[in-house]
Design a protein around this motif. Structure first.
Motif, mmCIF file in Angstrom:
data_model
loop_
_atom_site.group_PDB
_atom_site.id
_atom_site.type_symbol
_atom_site.label_atom_id
_atom_site.label_comp_id
_atom_site.label_asym_id
_atom_site.label_seq_id
_atom_site.Cartn_x
_atom_site.Cartn_y
_atom_site.Cartn_z
ATOM 1 N N UNK A 293 0.783 -1.073 -0.210
ATOM 2 C CA UNK A 293 0.006 0.072 0.096
ATOM 3 C C UNK A 293 0.754 1.282 0.039
ATOM 4 N N UNK A 294 1.888 1.349 0.819
ATOM 5 C CA UNK A 294 2.883 2.202 1.010
ATOM 6 C C UNK A 294 3.556 2.404 -0.510
ATOM 7 N N UNK A 295 3.813 1.516 -1.189
ATOM 8 C CA UNK A 295 4.681 1.744 -2.408
ATOM 9 C C UNK A 295 3.832 2.134 -3.584
ATOM 10 N N UNK A 296 2.470 1.621 -3.555
ATOM 11 C CA UNK A 296 1.391 2.068 -4.499
ATOM 12 C C UNK A 296 1.061 3.720 -4.366
ATOM 13 N N UNK A 297 0.893 3.849 -2.835
ATOM 14 C CA UNK A 297 0.351 5.260 -2.735
ATOM 15 C C UNK A 297 1.508 6.199 -3.085
ATOM 16 N N UNK A 298 2.623 5.939 -2.892
ATOM 17 C CA UNK A 298 3.714 6.946 -3.141
ATOM 18 C C UNK A 298 3.756 7.369 -4.718
ATOM 19 N N UNK A 299 3.424 6.051 -5.539
ATOM 20 C CA UNK A 299 3.533 6.380 -6.975
ATOM 21 C C UNK A 299 2.387 7.165 -7.222
ATOM 22 N N UNK A 300 1.077 6.857 -6.823
ATOM 23 C CA UNK A 300 0.023 7.754 -7.203
ATOM 24 C C UNK A 300 0.186 9.198 -6.685
ATOM 25 N N UNK A 301 0.676 9.253 -5.404
ATOM 26 C CA UNK A 301 0.726 10.820 -4.920
ATOM 27 C C UNK A 301 1.827 11.459 -5.615
#
Length: 350
Positions: free
Chosen positions: A37-45
């Motif tokens: 979740x952290x990895x995916x969120x960082x990309x979207x953010x």
């Protein structure tokens, strides 16, 4: 010597329940689910914060087969999936520049690497283009400048981004997105199992002569980077892509930052390492992976089975000194082992 005490399993800092599978930084343990979740969120953010990619726009992903670019492709795949809470709205394509000639690969090894890359690219379901480095010799020297049609229609600072997107979408509707390909490029229309052809031996020899004429390893690294950029930018223009995504990680950006300082390019640090690079005017380069360390990317690829393809390094002459690129990389990674905040400090400073 006293035996090392057995470490106690740590609890995930985010959910507080799962057992930590890795520690990103000191004091930041994550379980697998929370790390994803952290990895995916960082990309979207990163994409959401910068707001440079608009719905319906064609974006070309430059894939080398390495860990960072492969993780970037996986993030785009997940972002476009129906299960994603906030779907990405752009239209992706992939480009791979095959550099086996200057990496001293035999024709058989080059074919094997191409086959591995094509398998990886086909599995994404996105349109893809395979380009040989030799093709850069056929491009005009002014290829990095905006085309005459684009330059004449834009003002001193170019059209606004929204105008460019609206114009592209309108043109896409009119043309029906024919998707024609450049000569010599491999596309998904190739028969299954067909092997992409390698360039003529004469072209390969001419390319090797260019690289052997470079006096130092540093000069060859710079030449390779320039030719690769030529090809990617030209592929984006020919295929109608307004943006190019590069998979440069935080570690790679920090190394590039100090390397360019050493090469006397301090004035260009902002565009060489920033999120956006608009030097090519009609094709914008973006770096959505620049907040990920090499360690985070390596763990993500391992945990979630992201395929990668390994290629040998650029060839070196006998008894030749290391390039500035290699020296800076060894220096920073050596410091990083003892001082874990080295890379992020260099990155923030830049």
């Amino acid at each position: 010597d006293q035996p090392c005490p057995r470490s106690q399993p740590r609890t995930c800092m985010k959910c507080g329940q799962g057992t930590a599978a890795l520690v990103i930084r000191v004091g930041d343990p994550f379980c697998r689910g929370c790390f994803r979740e952290y990895f995916v969120h960082k990309f979207r953010a990163m994409l959401g914060k910068n707001r440079v990619i608009f719905p319906g726009e064609k974006v070309l992903l430059a894939v080398s087969g390495g860990p960072a670019s492969s993780a970037m492709v996986r993030q785009v795949q997940e972002g476009l999936s129906r299960e994603a809470a906030k779907r990405l709205r752009f239209v992706p394509g992939l480009v791979y520049v095959e550099e086996g000639a200057v990496r001293r690969q035999s024709p058989e090894q080059r074919q094997q690497t191409l086959a591995q890359m094509e398998t990886l690219l086909q599995a994404t379901g996105f349109p893809y283009h395979l380009i040989h480095l030799e093709e850069a010799l056929e491009l005009p020297p002014s290829i990095l400048q905006p085309g005459p049609e684009r330059a004449s229609t834009s003002g001193p600072s170019g059209p606004s981004y929204k105008e460019a997107v609206d114009s592209f979408i309108q043109q896409q509707r009119q043309d029906g997105d024919s998707g024609t390909s450049l000569p010599g490029h491999s596309t998904p229309d190739m028969p299954a199992g067909a092997t992409p052809c390698l360039p003529d031996a004469a072209q390969t020899q001419e390319l090797l002569r260019c690289f052997e004429a470079a006096a130092t390893a540093t000069a060859r690294e710079e030449l390779l980077e320039m030719l690769r950029t030529h090809l990617i930018v030209q592929a984006a223009r020919d295929k109608g892509y307004a943006k190019v995504m590069m998979g440069e990680s935080l570690t790679r950006v920090a190394i590039k930052l100090l390397t360019n300082l050493s090469l006397g390019r301090g004035a260009y640090l902002a565009v060489d390492t920033g999120f956006t690079d608009q030097r090519h005017r009609d094709v914008m380069v973006v770096r959505p992976m620049r907040d990920y360390t090499a360690k985070e990317i390596a763990f993500y690829n391992r945990f979630f089975s992201v395929p990668t393809v390994t290629v040998p390094p650029l060839f070196t002459k006998r008894r030749e000194k290391l390039s500035i690129h290699q020296l800076v990389e060894r220096f920073l990674l050596g410091l990083q082992e003892e001082f874990p905040s080295t890379i992020s400090t260099v990155y923030r400073y830049g």
